[in-house]
Structures are given as structure tokens and as C-alpha cells.
Design a protein around this motif. Structure first.
Motif, PDB file in Angstrom:
ATOM      1  N   SER A  76       0.833  -1.206   0.000  1.00  0.00           N
ATOM      2  CA  SER A  76       0.000   0.000   0.000  1.00  0.00           C
ATOM      3  C   SER A  76       0.872   1.262   0.000  1.00  0.00           C
ATOM      4  O   SER A  76       0.558   2.230  -0.692  1.00  0.00           O
ATOM      5  CB  SER A  76      -0.963   0.006   1.183  1.00  0.00           C
ATOM      6  OG  SER A  76      -0.254  -0.083   2.407  1.00  0.00           O
ATOM      7  N   TRP A  96       0.650   4.031  -2.916  1.00  0.00           N
ATOM      8  CA  TRP A  96       0.341   5.440  -2.657  1.00  0.00           C
ATOM      9  C   TRP A  96       1.461   6.357  -3.165  1.00  0.00           C
ATOM     10  O   TRP A  96       1.195   7.413  -3.739  1.00  0.00           O
ATOM     11  CB  TRP A  96       0.110   5.681  -1.170  1.00  0.00           C
ATOM     12  CG  TRP A  96      -1.178   5.151  -0.634  1.00  0.00           C
ATOM     13  CD1 TRP A  96      -1.328   4.232   0.358  1.00  0.00           C
ATOM     14  CD2 TRP A  96      -2.509   5.494  -1.046  1.00  0.00           C
ATOM     15  NE1 TRP A  96      -2.657   3.986   0.579  1.00  0.00           N
ATOM     16  CE2 TRP A  96      -3.404   4.748  -0.261  1.00  0.00           C
ATOM     17  CE3 TRP A  96      -3.027   6.364  -2.005  1.00  0.00           C
ATOM     18  CZ2 TRP A  96      -4.784   4.839  -0.391  1.00  0.00           C
ATOM     19  CZ3 TRP A  96      -4.403   6.455  -2.148  1.00  0.00           C
ATOM     20  CH2 TRP A  96      -5.271   5.706  -1.355  1.00  0.00           C
ATOM     21  N   LEU A 149      -1.956  12.129  -0.366  1.00  0.00           N
ATOM     22  CA  LEU A 149      -1.375  10.829  -0.706  1.00  0.00           C
ATOM     23  C   LEU A 149      -0.201  10.494   0.216  1.00  0.00           C
ATOM     24  O   LEU A 149      -0.039   9.347   0.632  1.00  0.00           O
ATOM     25  CB  LEU A 149      -0.947  10.803  -2.167  1.00  0.00           C
ATOM     26  CG  LEU A 149      -2.096  10.821  -3.184  1.00  0.00           C
ATOM     27  CD1 LEU A 149      -1.562  11.121  -4.582  1.00  0.00           C
ATOM     28  CD2 LEU A 149      -2.867   9.525  -3.156  1.00  0.00           C
ATOM     29  N   ARG A 186      -1.251   9.059   3.422  1.00  0.00           N
ATOM     30  CA  ARG A 186      -1.578   7.637   3.262  1.00  0.00           C
ATOM     31  C   ARG A 186      -0.298   6.793   3.264  1.00  0.00           C
ATOM     32  O   ARG A 186      -0.280   5.703   3.810  1.00  0.00           O
ATOM     33  CB  ARG A 186      -2.361   7.386   1.967  1.00  0.00           C
ATOM     34  CG  ARG A 186      -3.693   8.082   1.893  1.00  0.00           C
ATOM     35  CD  ARG A 186      -4.559   7.667   3.068  1.00  0.00           C
ATOM     36  NE  ARG A 186      -5.812   8.380   3.138  1.00  0.00           N
ATOM     37  CZ  ARG A 186      -6.071   9.405   3.932  1.00  0.00           C
ATOM     38  NH1 ARG A 186      -5.140   9.891   4.708  1.00  0.00           N
ATOM     39  NH2 ARG A 186      -7.257   9.959   3.975  1.00  0.00           N
ATOM     40  N   SER A 230       0.754   3.826   5.971  1.00  0.00           N
ATOM     41  CA  SER A 230       1.153   2.498   5.496  1.00  0.00           C
ATOM     42  C   SER A 230       2.528   2.077   6.014  1.00  0.00           C
ATOM     43  O   SER A 230       2.864   0.903   5.973  1.00  0.00           O
ATOM     44  CB  SER A 230       1.167   2.473   3.962  1.00  0.00           C
ATOM     45  OG  SER A 230      -0.109   2.756   3.451  1.00  0.00           O
TER      46      SER A 230
END
Length: 105
Positions: free
Chosen positions: A48, A52, A86, A89, A93
Motif C-alpha cells: 500500500s 500510494w 497521498l 496515506r 502504510s
């Protein structure tokens, strides 16, 4: 002066500062994580985070934007907001990787 949701201006500023810190942390931790993944030192691969970051890079270099960069200020702010979102994120992660580095790395 407090807003209807009860948050003060200082609370809102602290919340926004937290976003910038997460963006900076993502940029700081992503390269070492990538190196550890490539060397095979860190598993499982945080797919992930890679996804991202790839989306953020593609959005930055892509000529297609939500708001064209021709509208100079608005277009650049649009890019910064989306890439910033982003990166938050990416930061989320990388929590497992940071924990691994603090214990095993």
C-alpha cells in the motif's frame, strides 16, 4: 473564537501542523523502507505504501490534473493538496515498518 464544531483556531492549526509532520515523516521513511525491501531485509512488503507513493509521483508528473496548472496558483495548490493527502496515506502504510526499525532494524 471557537467554531460551531467546538474547535478553536489553535486546535485547527495543530491539526494542520500534524498533517505536515506526517508528510515529512513519509518522505523521510520511504527511501530506507524501499532499500530494506529491495535488499530483502524487510518483509512483508508494504504494497500500500508503494502504491500510494507511485500514485503521488504519477500525479505530480502527469500533465492531467484536476485543476490545470495553467491556473497558476490554484493549479499548484491543487497539486500540493492531493500529493499531501497521498503522502499521509504513505505515512499510515509505513507504521509497521517504523515499528520494525525501532525493534529489529
Amino acid at each position: 473564537m471557537a467554531r460551531p464544531d467546538g474547535s478553536s483556531p489553535l486546535t485547527r492549526i495543530k491539526r494542520r501542523a500534524g498533517v505536515f509532520l506526517r508528510m515529512r515523516r513519509a518522505l523521510r521513511w520511504f527511501p530506507p523502507m524501499l532499500a530494506d525491501v529491495v535488499r530483502g531485509r524487510y518483509r512483508p512488503v508494504p504494497w500500500s505504501a508503494l502504491l500510494w507513493m507511485l500514485v503521488a509521483l504519477v500525479y505530480l508528473i502527469s500533465p492531467l490534473d484536476l485543476i490545470p496548472d495553467v491556473l497558476l496558483v490554484v493549479g499548484l495548490v491543487d497539486d500540493a493538496m492531493i500529493v499531501g493527502w497521498l503522502l499521509t496515506r504513505v505515512d499510515r502504510s509505513l507504521e509497521g515498518y517504523r515499528a520494525w526499525r525501532e525493534t529489529d532494524g
